[in-house]
Design a protein around this motif. Structure first.
Motif, mmCIF file in Angstrom:
data_model
loop_
_atom_site.group_PDB
_atom_site.id
_atom_site.type_symbol
_atom_site.label_atom_id
_atom_site.label_comp_id
_atom_site.label_asym_id
_atom_site.label_seq_id
_atom_site.Cartn_x
_atom_site.Cartn_y
_atom_site.Cartn_z
ATOM 1 N N GLY A 404 8.538 3.819 -6.668
ATOM 2 C CA GLY A 404 7.164 3.331 -6.542
ATOM 3 C C GLY A 404 6.681 3.417 -5.103
ATOM 4 N N GLY A 405 5.431 3.047 -4.893
ATOM 5 C CA GLY A 405 4.865 3.009 -3.548
ATOM 6 C C GLY A 405 5.265 1.739 -2.828
ATOM 7 N N GLU A 406 4.833 1.590 -1.584
ATOM 8 C CA GLU A 406 5.164 0.372 -0.824
ATOM 9 C C GLU A 406 4.272 -0.778 -1.261
ATOM 10 O OE1 GLU A 406 2.735 1.297 3.279
ATOM 11 O OE2 GLU A 406 4.574 2.399 2.928
ATOM 12 N N MET A 408 1.567 -4.006 -1.184
ATOM 13 C CA MET A 408 0.160 -4.068 -0.781
ATOM 14 C C MET A 408 -0.023 -5.053 0.365
ATOM 15 S SD MET A 408 -3.177 -4.529 -3.241
ATOM 16 C CE MET A 408 -2.993 -6.241 -3.699
ATOM 17 N N MET A 409 -0.874 -4.693 1.310
ATOM 18 C CA MET A 409 -1.175 -5.591 2.422
ATOM 19 C C MET A 409 -1.994 -6.785 1.934
ATOM 20 S SD MET A 409 -2.034 -2.942 5.522
ATOM 21 C CE MET A 409 -3.178 -1.965 4.589
ATOM 22 N N GLY A 410 -1.927 -7.878 2.698
ATOM 23 C CA GLY A 410 -2.734 -9.043 2.353
ATOM 24 C C GLY A 410 -1.948 -10.339 2.290
ATOM 25 N N ALA A 411 -0.599 -10.235 2.330
ATOM 26 C CA ALA A 411 0.235 -11.447 2.256
ATOM 27 C C ALA A 411 0.897 -11.749 3.603
ATOM 28 C CB ALA A 411 1.290 -11.289 1.168
ATOM 29 N N GLY A 412 0.535 -10.996 4.640
ATOM 30 C CA GLY A 412 1.087 -11.259 5.977
ATOM 31 C C GLY A 412 2.470 -10.675 6.206
ATOM 32 N N LEU A 413 2.913 -9.771 5.340
ATOM 33 C CA LEU A 413 4.218 -9.136 5.537
ATOM 34 C C LEU A 413 4.088 -7.988 6.536
ATOM 35 C CD1 LEU A 413 5.287 -8.978 1.779
ATOM 36 C CD2 LEU A 413 6.257 -10.501 3.509
ATOM 37 N N SER A 414 5.181 -7.685 7.251
ATOM 38 C CA SER A 414 5.158 -6.597 8.232
ATOM 39 C C SER A 414 5.164 -5.238 7.522
ATOM 40 C CB SER A 414 6.380 -6.694 9.154
ATOM 41 O OG SER A 414 7.558 -6.357 8.425
ATOM 42 N N PHE A 415 4.824 -4.173 8.264
ATOM 43 C CA PHE A 415 4.837 -2.824 7.684
ATOM 44 C C PHE A 415 6.226 -2.466 7.179
ATOM 45 C CE2 PHE A 415 0.980 -2.204 10.413
ATOM 46 C CZ PHE A 415 0.102 -1.998 9.362
ATOM 47 N N GLU A 416 7.263 -2.873 7.928
ATOM 48 C CA GLU A 416 8.634 -2.569 7.511
ATOM 49 C C GLU A 416 8.964 -3.295 6.208
ATOM 50 O OE1 GLU A 416 13.138 -2.289 9.315
ATOM 51 O OE2 GLU A 416 11.889 -3.953 9.971
ATOM 52 N N GLN A 417 8.561 -4.556 6.112
ATOM 53 C CA GLN A 417 8.816 -5.319 4.873
ATOM 54 C C GLN A 417 8.090 -4.696 3.683
ATOM 55 O OE1 GLN A 417 7.519 -9.087 6.493
ATOM 56 N NE2 GLN A 417 9.624 -9.887 6.584
ATOM 57 N N LEU A 418 6.849 -4.251 3.888
ATOM 58 C CA LEU A 418 6.085 -3.631 2.807
ATOM 59 C C LEU A 418 6.761 -2.346 2.320
ATOM 60 C CD1 LEU A 418 2.398 -4.090 4.073
ATOM 61 C CD2 LEU A 418 3.542 -5.363 2.253
ATOM 62 N N LYS A 419 7.389 -1.605 3.242
ATOM 63 C CA LYS A 419 8.089 -0.366 2.871
ATOM 64 C C LYS A 419 9.313 -0.647 2.018
ATOM 65 C CE LYS A 419 6.659 2.606 6.662
ATOM 66 N NZ LYS A 419 7.018 3.168 7.965
ATOM 67 N N TRP A 420 9.887 -1.845 2.141
ATOM 68 C CA TRP A 420 11.088 -2.193 1.385
ATOM 69 C C TRP A 420 10.776 -2.748 -0.015
ATOM 70 C CZ3 TRP A 420 14.919 -4.750 5.424
ATOM 71 C CH2 TRP A 420 15.388 -3.739 6.289
ATOM 72 N N LEU A 421 9.490 -2.902 -0.314
ATOM 73 C CA LEU A 421 9.070 -3.335 -1.655
ATOM 74 C C LEU A 421 8.719 -2.102 -2.480
ATOM 75 C CD1 LEU A 421 6.690 -6.238 -0.555
ATOM 76 C CD2 LEU A 421 9.087 -6.434 -1.258
ATOM 77 N N GLN A 422 8.672 -2.283 -3.807
ATOM 78 C CA GLN A 422 8.168 -1.212 -4.679
ATOM 79 C C GLN A 422 7.010 -1.758 -5.508
ATOM 80 O OE1 GLN A 422 10.490 2.030 -6.412
ATOM 81 N NE2 GLN A 422 12.313 0.763 -6.192
ATOM 82 N N ARG A 423 5.844 -1.137 -5.319
ATOM 83 C CA ARG A 423 4.678 -1.469 -6.142
ATOM 84 C C ARG A 423 4.283 -0.192 -6.888
ATOM 85 N NH1 ARG A 423 -0.448 -4.496 -6.801
ATOM 86 N NH2 ARG A 423 0.351 -6.314 -5.673
ATOM 87 N N PHE A 424 4.355 -0.260 -8.205
ATOM 88 C CA PHE A 424 3.911 0.860 -9.038
ATOM 89 C C PHE A 424 2.432 0.643 -9.331
ATOM 90 C CE2 PHE A 424 8.441 0.789 -9.503
ATOM 91 C CZ PHE A 424 8.808 2.117 -9.677
ATOM 92 N N ASP A 425 1.600 1.504 -8.773
ATOM 93 C CA ASP A 425 0.146 1.344 -8.841
ATOM 94 C C ASP A 425 -0.462 2.551 -9.550
ATOM 95 O OD1 ASP A 425 -2.546 1.103 -8.468
ATOM 96 O OD2 ASP A 425 -2.482 0.933 -6.289
ATOM 97 N N PRO A 426 -0.874 2.397 -10.837
ATOM 98 C CA PRO A 426 -1.376 3.546 -11.591
ATOM 99 C C PRO A 426 -2.639 4.169 -11.005
ATOM 100 C CG PRO A 426 -1.308 1.552 -12.970
ATOM 101 C CD PRO A 426 -0.835 1.161 -11.610
#
Length: 476
Positions: A404-406, A408-426
């Motif tokens: 999946g993609g990284e 989503m911004m908006g929760a105050g997480l760092s760019f590195e933290q966002l890269k370690w998440l998976q968001r599947f966004d159709p």
């Protein structure tokens, strides 16, 4: 191409979702227009099925190649010798992908009509036939053997047994009635079999009713990714906290070669029975399923003796999967969601209760994977930010495989933290038109890419517990 209207939501729910997708961080990183375009694209995609049907092979009983060969024969039977490719996913070796053909144009609408409930309609768009309980209305003179046009009542306004319906309805395709109107609504003991066999659906997907049931499990692509991210190992004790109907539970057991202990919890008894049935069907003996509320799964009184049943002692598990109850706003196809704003926002506190229990039950050095099938910021990235603030013993981890993609911004997480998440966004890709000719010319790499992107909305986060929760934290 869009053939259905965008998902119908209550205005306050649509506004709530929009605020999340157009938060300050997102808007400043792109533009207000781009954020709005992506949000509208998402709403449009949610009412359409994904581009691929995904099935997981039960590698405990058979090899992927063997099952793939059996499936190809089965599909040729279903599709009248039409040659539909079956692809093995390069990063998920136990996953097979079957392209969905559609939307199919020029299907002639019939005078004889049947209206089905929205949930039944969603299932039809993913390859199911129409079962009798899903039929809300049928034309006055409908008899067995008639060619019927099937419509979905997306707003739930059709009265059971009506002879006609003038409300909002969406055309799903044609089928052949297996029952007369009189049989369906005649007041006899409830019929449960197939009522209409779909012969010309708008989206052509394989039916998996009784198809290789011990070898295959119908599962959305991100749901299969989750268990690989958890990476269970033979001999471990693993907890699936909200496990029904058992897709991920049985996947865990298959990945550990049925060598270890897989505990599955769900608080609804008939759903627990479904987990047990699936484990039996797939020949998996390492699974023990309990009807139990996950929020109460930690044992507070160590004197109480429960012989391996819940509640459990703190720090009992090597790995925990929390596929949390959620608002389900990523499911596809979904033409209408009737949840109120109060219902949508009720999931975040429940998820936090379950997460707190999961952290207590996890051994130091253990892995916790949190996932949802929703797209809201509050149930996904905000939960990760809350968890990292609340539990200093947790560290966010990179995921493998990363499909999946990284985040989503908006929760105050760092760019590195966002890269370690998976968001599947159709909304990442445009809606596809797929026909047999386009499949013949398609490259396998392009089809895999599309399968990875055009799936349900989903979210995954992976945590490592780096020390015991009983140790005092010097900063607290």
């Amino acid at each position: 191409m869009s053939v259905f209207p965008k998902i119908s939501l209550r205005p306050e729910v649509e506004n709530y979702l929009k605020e999340g997708f157009m938060n300050k961080e997102v808007v400043s990183a792109s533009s207000k227009q781009e954020a709005e375009r992506k949000f509208e694209t998402l709403l449009n995609h949610l009412s359409h099925p994904p581009s691929f049907t995904t099935v997981r092979v039960n590698t405990h009983l058979a090899s992927v190649q063997h099952v793939k060969n059996l499936l190809i024969v089965e599909l040729q039977k279903q599709f009248n010798e039409l040659s539909i490719p079956v692809l093995q996913h390069p990063d998920l070796p136990d996953v097979l992908l079957i392209p969905v053909i559609g939307p199919r144009k020029n299907i002639k609408k019939q005078q004889c009509e049947a209206i089905v409930g929205a949930q039944c309609g969603n299932a039809v768009l993913r390859g199911a036939h129409v079962y009798v309980p899903g039929i809300m209305s049928a034309s006055k003179f409908m008899k067995a053997g008639d060619v019927i046009s099937v419509y979905s009542d997306i707003k739930g306004k059709c009265k059971k047994g009506a002879k006609e319906f003038d409300g909002t309805k969406v055309f799903l395709g044609n089928g052949i009635s297996e029952r007369s109107r009189k049989e369906i609504f005649g007041g006899l003991p409830a019929l449960k079999g197939i009522g209409i066999r779909m012969t010309e659906p708008i989206y052509l997907s394989p039916s998996f009713d009784s198809v290789l049931p011990s070898y295959l499990f119908l599962q959305n692509l991100p749901s299969a990714v989750v268990t690989h991210v958890l990476n269970p190992q033979p001999g471990e004790k693993i907890l699936d906290m909200c496990a029904a109907p058992g897709g991920k539970t049985t996947h865990i057991a298959a990945l550990i070669h049925d060598q270890g202990e897989v505990i599955a919890l769900d608080k609804i008894s008939n759903k627990v029975e479904k987990i047990k049935q699936n484990a039996l069907l797939l020949g998996l003996n390492s699974i023990r399923a309990f009807c139990f509320d996950g929020t109460k799964a930690v044992k507070v009184d160590t004197i109480e003796h429960t012989e391996g049943a819940p509640p459990f002692l703190p720090e009992s598990f090597d790995r925990i999967l929390l596929d949390a109850p959620c608002s389900g706003m990523g499911q596809r196809p979904n033409m209408a969601c009737n949840l109120t704003l109060k219902e949508v926002t009720s999931y975040q506190p429940l998820q936090r209760k379950l997460f707190t229990v999961a952290v207590q039950l996890l051994k130091p050095g253990g892995v916790l994977v949190y996932s949802t099938c929703t797209v809201t910021l509050a149930e996904n990235e905000e939960q990760v930010a809350w968890a990292l603030r609340t539990f200093p013993c947790l560290q966010l981890q990179p995921q493998e495989p990363q499909i999946g993609g990284e985040g989503m911004m908006g929760a105050g997480l760092s760019f590195e933290q966002l890269k370690w998440l998976q968001r599947f966004d159709p909304s990442f890709v445009s809606l596809q038109d797929t026909d047999i000719d386009s499949l013949r010319d398609a490259r396998i790499e392009d089809m895999i890419w599309l399968a990875n992107k055009d799936c349900i909305g989903f979210f995954i986060a992976k945590f490592l517990k780096c020390k015991s929760t009983s140790e005092k934290d010097p900063q607290r």
